[in-house]
Design an enzyme around this catalytic site. Structure first.
Site, PDB file in Angstrom:
ATOM      1  NE  ARG A 163       5.359  -1.057  -3.853  1.00 28.85           N
ATOM      2  CZ  ARG A 163       4.613  -2.037  -4.006  1.00 28.85           C
ATOM      3  NH1 ARG A 163       3.185  -2.036  -4.528  1.00 28.85           N
ATOM      4  NH2 ARG A 163       5.006  -3.427  -3.980  1.00 28.85           N
ATOM      5  CB  CYS A 195       3.306  -6.884  -9.723  1.00 27.95           C
ATOM      6  SG  CYS A 195       2.743  -8.443  -9.031  1.00 27.95           S
TER       7      CYS A 195
END
Length: 305
Positions: free
Chosen positions: A186, A262
């Site tokens: 990601r 995050c």
């Protein structure tokens, strides 16, 4: 900040006032429901802390953002928590969402707080007692909790992140080191985000440090797998591997602050906790994290090292 099941059991057997909170949280695309699982099985006398509920509203509709002092205080009162109460938090993963709840308590100055390392599955695997059946909130005796002040240095805003993203850590005075706790795929823009419609990639000049590199997996005799925090020396090694020895030493010497990020501000707290165990105190969290950053059309997104 970290208790084994045996240490917690000893604490519960002492004269100290202890409140247990189940802070289990699942990703939005998970079929599991945290509150329903709490009703089915929990530590004795535990209560459920809904991190999406004990939170502030956000203009982008983001969940589990840091609450204000009044919201935090009212939640503590509901749980029967006073300023001197020893609060122990756990989750059903082992270590996943409990550090986020601990971050909240610590950020409001409630130092007498910790997480159960290994959470509910480790507690059960070690043969310690559980409570089942419906939990009745009316059984909890409310107490008073003065409205606390949030440590202004622990939460970073979007504007602060954009400003910091133009600075190169170690090369630019005042630069803060941003650690991205999402998966490396990601971070590199190779894998899709779990939240539909969001671009993957990362904030410029940030570094990839997936939160699971601070954790170890254990499979119990009953076949249940859970996570616990790694020993400090292995956490330290993971930081060095992610950012290089020179940057890591600057962090360990408290010369360069760290910002953890995050997907939505949840697992960034695993990095925060690991750095607390290393006594790296100058650590904050970008509360919106990647969801808030990438939702804004003006955000610059990097997709390579």
């Amino acid at each position: 900040m970290l208790l084994s099941p045996n240490k917690l059991r000893s604490l519960l057997g002492s004269t100290n006032r202890v409140v247990l909170l189940d802070a289990t949280w699942f990703m939005p695309n998970s079929p599991r429901l945290a509150r329903a699982e709490f009703q089915g099985k929990r530590l004795p006398n535990a209560q459920f802390l809904d991190l999406d509920q004990v939170a502030s509203s956000h203009p982008l509709g983001l969940k589990h953002m840091m609450p204000n002092g009044e919201t935090f205080a009212r939640a503590c009162e509901k749980f029967g928590i006073g300023p001197s109460t020893h609060v122990v938090i756990y989750d059903a993963h082992g270590v996943f969402s409990s550090p986020r709840a601990l971050f909240m308590f610590q950020s409001f100055g409630h130092r007498n707080s910790a997480i159960l390392d290994g959470g509910l599955p480790r507690w059960e695997a070690e043969g310690l007692p559980l409570e089942t059946g419906e939990f009745h909130e009316s059984e909890v005796q409310e107490t008073k909790y003065p409205i606390p002040s949030l440590d202004a240095d622990v939460i970073k805003s979007y504007e602060q992140m954009v400003s910091n993203s133009t600075l190169v850590p170690l090369q630019t005075p005042g630069a803060e080191l941003v650690l991205d706790a999402r998966s490396r795929g990601r971070y590199l823009g190779m894998d899709p985000e779990p939240r539909p419609g969001l671009s993957s990639g990362h904030i410029p000049n940030s570094f990839s440090l997936p939160f699971n590199l601070f954790l170890q997996n254990t499979t119990a005799a009953n076949g249940v797998t859970y996570t616990t925090m790694l020993p400090k020396e292995q956490i330290r090694a993971a930081v060095i591997e992610a950012v290089g020895i020179e940057r890591a030493n600057s962090v360990f010497a408290a010369q360069m602050p760290v910002i953890a990020s995050c997907g939505s501000g949840m697992t960034a707290a695993v990095l925060w906790l690991g750095l607390q165990l290393l006594e790296v105190k100058r650590t904050s969290i970008y509360d919106e994290s990647w969801t808030g950053y990438s939702m804004r059309p003006s955000s610059k997104i990097a997709k390579a090292e």
